[in-house]
Design an enzyme around this catalytic site. Structure first.
Site, short mmCIF file in Angstrom:
data_model
loop_
_atom_site.label_atom_id
_atom_site.label_comp_id
_atom_site.label_asym_id
_atom_site.label_seq_id
_atom_site.Cartn_x
_atom_site.Cartn_y
_atom_site.Cartn_z
N ASP A 172 0.86 -1.10 -0.30
CA ASP A 172 0.17 -0.04 0.02
C ASP A 172 0.97 1.21 0.11
OD1 ASP A 172 -1.62 2.28 0.52
OD2 ASP A 172 -2.79 1.15 2.19
N TYR A 230 -9.50 15.77 -9.87
CA TYR A 230 -8.83 14.87 -10.95
C TYR A 230 -7.66 15.60 -11.58
CZ TYR A 230 -8.19 11.84 -15.06
OH TYR A 230 -7.67 11.06 -16.03
N LYS A 250 -3.62 15.02 -11.69
CA LYS A 250 -2.95 14.91 -12.76
C LYS A 250 -1.70 16.04 -12.89
CE LYS A 250 -4.90 10.92 -13.79
NZ LYS A 250 -4.11 9.72 -13.40
#
Length: 306
Positions: free
Chosen positions: A80, A177, A181
């Site tokens: 993880d 988002y 990015k």
């Protein structure tokens, strides 16, 4: 001892693909293996520990087996990457098993699809969900680089690849988002600034319209039958397999002058022109060219690379 040849330019090299369970991470891990590398494949889904919260069937063991079948050596490790202790243990293991060697780090952890809200502006979104996306998609990359980079710095060479979506300043349609990015591109830029003097390159790389397992499932097709979905979405005709991204990254990793790219936000559609690789079907998808031809009149220009 393994030796590099034109067919296996990464023989003897060691790679870590963080987030290699599926999608672009899997395509990259397999492409690095095909070029001869030893690849540590990490992610949260494994045969022994069960599925990640994404609840998809792909596992790190399956990806690692594909790496080995392609001609490299795949080593699966359930990690993880939001847990610094797990990542610290991973990099310590790589250092111990590979005599301190790490040549390629690919930060491809994502898992943000179910956390992305495409319908609402920031002020109407759930804040906790948005912040979880940033932790999943950005903090994991920082944690992984923090613990992996000392191996590269010590050997005075290496390549860090931050996998992103898009390489321009164009807004990506959803606040968190877009922030995730864009931040990943900045991670590459910042790492490049600090790593250059140590002989280590850092870049961001984006695919075009990627045919990930989830995308194929969405269209109800497989990688063998993906063209059946073109009637439903004509833009899908210009999509690319995860292997195309992988071959772009493998080409960068095999370039003895890779430092010339450091700090740049690159794309499969520009790198194929530099290195000549193809997708699995022999084509060379160029989503930027398709955007300019078909999508720009509706959505505006894609923009200049960062």
């Amino acid at each position: 001892m393994t030796y590099a040849t034109p067919a296996r330019p990464l023989a003897g090299k060691v790679a870590l693909v963080a987030g290699g369970t599926r999608g672009g991470g899997r395509g990259t891990a397999v492409a690095l293996g095909a070029a001869g590398a030893t690849v540590y494949v990490t992610g949260r889904s494994s045969r022994t520990a069960g599925r990640s919260p994404l609840d998809r069937p792909e596992t790190v063991e399956e990806t690692a087996a594909r790496v080995t079948a392609a001609g490299g050596l795949g080593i699966p490790v359930r990690v993880d990457h939001s847990d610094p202790d797990e990542v610290r243990a991973l990099t310590a293991r790589i250092g111990a098993e590979q005599s301190g060697r790490l040549d390629i780090l690919v930060n491809s952890v994502w898992g943000g699809d179910p956390l992305t809200d495409w319908e609402h502006p920031l002020w109407e979104q759930d804040l906790d969900t948005g912040l979880r996306l940033l932790r999943q998609a950005v903090e994991t990359h920082i944690i992984t680089s923090r613990h992996a980079l000392p191996l590269m710095v010590a050997q005075g060479s290496g390549l860090v690849v931050e996998v992103t979506d898009g390489n321009t300043a164009r807004y990506r349609g959803s606040f968190f988002y877009d922030l995730a990015k864009s931040a990943v591109i900045r991670l590459a830029f910042a790492q490049a600034a600090e790593l250059r003097e140590h002989g280590v390159a850092a870049v961001a790389v984006t695919p075009g319209f990627l045919r990930s397992e989830a995308v194929l499932d969405h269209f109800g097709v497989t990688e063998d039958t993906w063209r059946d979905a073109v009637a439903r979405d004509p833009d899908f005709a210009h999509s690319e397999s995860p292997a195309y991204l992988g071959r772009a990254i493998a080409a960068l990793a095999a370039d003895p002058d890779v430092l010339r790219w450091t700090g740049r936000a690159l794309a499969t559609w520009s790198l194929y022109k530099e290195y000549g690789f193809t997708d699995t079907d022999g084509t060379q998808p160029d989503f930027a060219a398709h955007w300019a031809d078909a999508l720009e009149p509706v959505h505006g220009p894609l923009g200049e690379p960062l």
